[in-house]
Motif scaffolding. Sequence first.
Motif, PDB file in Angstrom:
ATOM      1  N   THR A   1       0.815  -1.215   0.000  1.00  0.00           N
ATOM      2  CA  THR A   1       0.000   0.000   0.000  1.00  0.00           C
ATOM      3  C   THR A   1       0.849   1.267   0.000  1.00  0.00           C
ATOM      4  O   THR A   1       0.412   2.305  -0.499  1.00  0.00           O
ATOM      5  CB  THR A   1      -0.928   0.014   1.237  1.00  0.00           C
ATOM      6  OG1 THR A   1      -1.703  -1.183   1.257  1.00  0.00           O
ATOM      7  CG2 THR A   1      -1.869   1.215   1.216  1.00  0.00           C
ATOM      8  N   TYR A   2       2.063   1.167   0.552  1.00  0.00           N
ATOM      9  CA  TYR A   2       2.840   2.375   0.799  1.00  0.00           C
ATOM     10  C   TYR A   2       4.164   2.487   0.038  1.00  0.00           C
ATOM     11  O   TYR A   2       4.679   3.594  -0.147  1.00  0.00           O
ATOM     12  CB  TYR A   2       3.163   2.473   2.302  1.00  0.00           C
ATOM     13  CG  TYR A   2       1.993   2.242   3.212  1.00  0.00           C
ATOM     14  CD1 TYR A   2       0.963   3.174   3.289  1.00  0.00           C
ATOM     15  CD2 TYR A   2       1.903   1.087   3.995  1.00  0.00           C
ATOM     16  CE1 TYR A   2      -0.123   2.970   4.139  1.00  0.00           C
ATOM     17  CE2 TYR A   2       0.820   0.877   4.844  1.00  0.00           C
ATOM     18  CZ  TYR A   2      -0.189   1.818   4.917  1.00  0.00           C
ATOM     19  OH  TYR A   2      -1.256   1.618   5.745  1.00  0.00           O
ATOM     20  N   ILE A   3       4.752   1.385  -0.389  1.00  0.00           N
ATOM     21  CA  ILE A   3       6.132   1.392  -0.851  1.00  0.00           C
ATOM     22  C   ILE A   3       6.357   2.287  -2.064  1.00  0.00           C
ATOM     23  O   ILE A   3       7.388   2.961  -2.161  1.00  0.00           O
ATOM     24  CB  ILE A   3       6.632  -0.053  -1.124  1.00  0.00           C
ATOM     25  CG1 ILE A   3       8.109  -0.047  -1.500  1.00  0.00           C
ATOM     26  CG2 ILE A   3       5.783  -0.739  -2.174  1.00  0.00           C
ATOM     27  CD1 ILE A   3       9.039   0.516  -0.437  1.00  0.00           C
ATOM     28  N   ILE A   4       5.413   2.336  -2.994  1.00  0.00           N
ATOM     29  CA  ILE A   4       5.600   3.169  -4.184  1.00  0.00           C
ATOM     30  C   ILE A   4       5.673   4.649  -3.804  1.00  0.00           C
ATOM     31  O   ILE A   4       6.490   5.407  -4.332  1.00  0.00           O
ATOM     32  CB  ILE A   4       4.485   2.916  -5.223  1.00  0.00           C
ATOM     33  CG1 ILE A   4       4.711   1.571  -5.912  1.00  0.00           C
ATOM     34  CG2 ILE A   4       4.450   4.026  -6.275  1.00  0.00           C
ATOM     35  CD1 ILE A   4       6.023   1.473  -6.679  1.00  0.00           C
ATOM     36  N   ASN A   5       4.828   5.060  -2.884  1.00  0.00           N
ATOM     37  CA  ASN A   5       4.863   6.454  -2.427  1.00  0.00           C
ATOM     38  C   ASN A   5       6.216   6.775  -1.803  1.00  0.00           C
ATOM     39  O   ASN A   5       6.778   7.864  -2.030  1.00  0.00           O
ATOM     40  CB  ASN A   5       3.744   6.716  -1.420  1.00  0.00           C
ATOM     41  CG  ASN A   5       3.649   8.173  -1.022  1.00  0.00           C
ATOM     42  OD1 ASN A   5       3.412   9.038  -1.859  1.00  0.00           O
ATOM     43  ND2 ASN A   5       3.845   8.451   0.254  1.00  0.00           N
ATOM     44  N   CYS A   6       6.745   5.842  -1.035  1.00  0.00           N
ATOM     45  CA  CYS A   6       8.057   6.020  -0.417  1.00  0.00           C
ATOM     46  C   CYS A   6       9.140   6.170  -1.484  1.00  0.00           C
ATOM     47  O   CYS A   6       9.963   7.085  -1.438  1.00  0.00           O
ATOM     48  CB  CYS A   6       8.367   4.829   0.486  1.00  0.00           C
ATOM     49  SG  CYS A   6      10.006   4.845   1.231  1.00  0.00           S
ATOM     50  N   LEU A   7       9.134   5.268  -2.457  1.00  0.00           N
ATOM     51  CA  LEU A   7      10.156   5.276  -3.507  1.00  0.00           C
ATOM     52  C   LEU A   7      10.040   6.515  -4.401  1.00  0.00           C
ATOM     53  O   LEU A   7      11.053   7.086  -4.818  1.00  0.00           O
ATOM     54  CB  LEU A   7      10.056   4.007  -4.341  1.00  0.00           C
ATOM     55  CG  LEU A   7      10.401   2.713  -3.591  1.00  0.00           C
ATOM     56  CD1 LEU A   7      10.061   1.490  -4.439  1.00  0.00           C
ATOM     57  CD2 LEU A   7      11.878   2.693  -3.208  1.00  0.00           C
ATOM     58  N   LYS A   8       8.823   6.946  -4.675  1.00  0.00           N
ATOM     59  CA  LYS A   8       8.638   8.152  -5.483  1.00  0.00           C
ATOM     60  C   LYS A   8       9.187   9.384  -4.775  1.00  0.00           C
ATOM     61  O   LYS A   8       9.760  10.281  -5.404  1.00  0.00           O
ATOM     62  CB  LYS A   8       7.155   8.347  -5.814  1.00  0.00           C
ATOM     63  CG  LYS A   8       6.644   7.420  -6.909  1.00  0.00           C
ATOM     64  CD  LYS A   8       5.193   7.717  -7.254  1.00  0.00           C
ATOM     65  CE  LYS A   8       4.717   6.832  -8.408  1.00  0.00           C
ATOM     66  NZ  LYS A   8       3.284   7.085  -8.742  1.00  0.00           N
TER      67      LYS A   8
END
Length: 362
Positions: A13-20
Motif C-alpha cells: 500500500t505504501y512502498i511506491i509512495n516512499c520510492l517516489k
Amino acid sequence: MLSIIIPCYNASTYIINCLKSIEIASEKYQDLYEIIIINDGSTDNTSDILNSYYSYNAHRGGVKIINIKNQGVSNARNVGIENAQGEYIWFVDADDDITAKSISIILKVLETEIPDILLFSFNLIRNHQLEQQENFISNKALNNKNIIEEVIPLLFGYSQKNLDRLFRGEPLTNVRGFMHGAVWHYIFKRSIIIKNKLFFPDIALNEDTMFILKYLCYVQKMKVISEHLYNYYLRSSGSMSRILNNPILLFNNKLKLAEERNNINILYIQKHRIDLSQHYSGSLLLSAIELCIKLSKDSYKLIKLFKEYSSFPPVRQAIESIDISNAPLKYKIPFFLLKNKYYSLLYTLIFLYQKIGYQIKI
C-alpha cells in the motif's frame, strides 16, 4: 555516497509512495545515493511491485532488491547494512516518505561538516494532518562528552528524576516531541558500524534506540540540524500490538531489552568509564510492574515469568536503586512490595483486583 536502506514487509500500500519521494528528492544526485530494499518475506503483492519498480529503473542503476525469509525489521536492516556501499546510511521505513529537499540538505551537511552522525527534525502525519516535530536537543555540533551528558540520558529510558515527576502527578518526561529513538531521523557513518560490528538486536521493542545508543558510544562528532526532512505517518502497528497483547511475547522482549540495556551500559563503562544505569533504572522498574499487570490478567500461572524478570540481576539492581520515599500510596505499595521481593503477594493482589474487574494502569 548515501545508502538508503528500506526494510519491506507487506508494504504494497505504501512502498511506491516512499520510492517516489526518494526519486523526487534525488533527481539531481543520481550518482550520490543507492537504494537497498529488503523484502522481508512479504506475503502480499509487495514482491510484484518491487520487481516492476526494479525493471523500470534498472537502466539507472543504484537500486538493489534483496528477498529474504521473514525474520523481522532488525534482521532486514542488518542485511541492508551488509550490502550497503555508501559512506553514510539512512534507514527509511517503507510506509513513510522523505521531503523533496531532504537529500540535497543531507548531502550538503555531510560534505561540509563530515559528522559521525546527523540528526534532523521530522514531520508527523496524523489523520492527514501534518505536525512539525522539533529535535529533542538544540541545533549544534556535539562531541562525545556532550553526547554522553546531553543525549544519552534522554534516549536510555526513565530515571529516578522521571519517577519523581510521576510521584508528583506530572508526566514522566518534559522533553518536547517524541520518537527520539527512531533511526529514520538520523544518518549514520557506515565505517563506524562495520568497524565496531554494530547491528540491530534481535528484539521487537526499542530496537532502534538500542542501536543508536551502541552507535553513539563511538561517535566523536554529532551534528544536529532543524530542517524537517522525513514524513512519519502515525499508524497502528500490527507487530507492536501483537507483542503488547501477548504476555509471553512481551515478557521475552522485555527480558531481552533489559539484557541489551545492561550490555550497552557495560560497553560505556569499558570505553568511557561511566555507569549509565541510573538513566534507565526507572524503565526497568516500570517494566516489572507492567509485566505483573499483563501477566496476571492473562493467567495466575504466569507468575513464574514475573518472578524471573524481577529477579534478573540488572532489573533487581535497578529496582533496589529507586527511592520511593516521596511516592504517593498508589505507587508506594506496589513499588515497596517489588523492592522487598514480595513477588507472590504483589502478583496475587493485582491478579485478584483484575479478577473482580478493577482496571489497573501504571
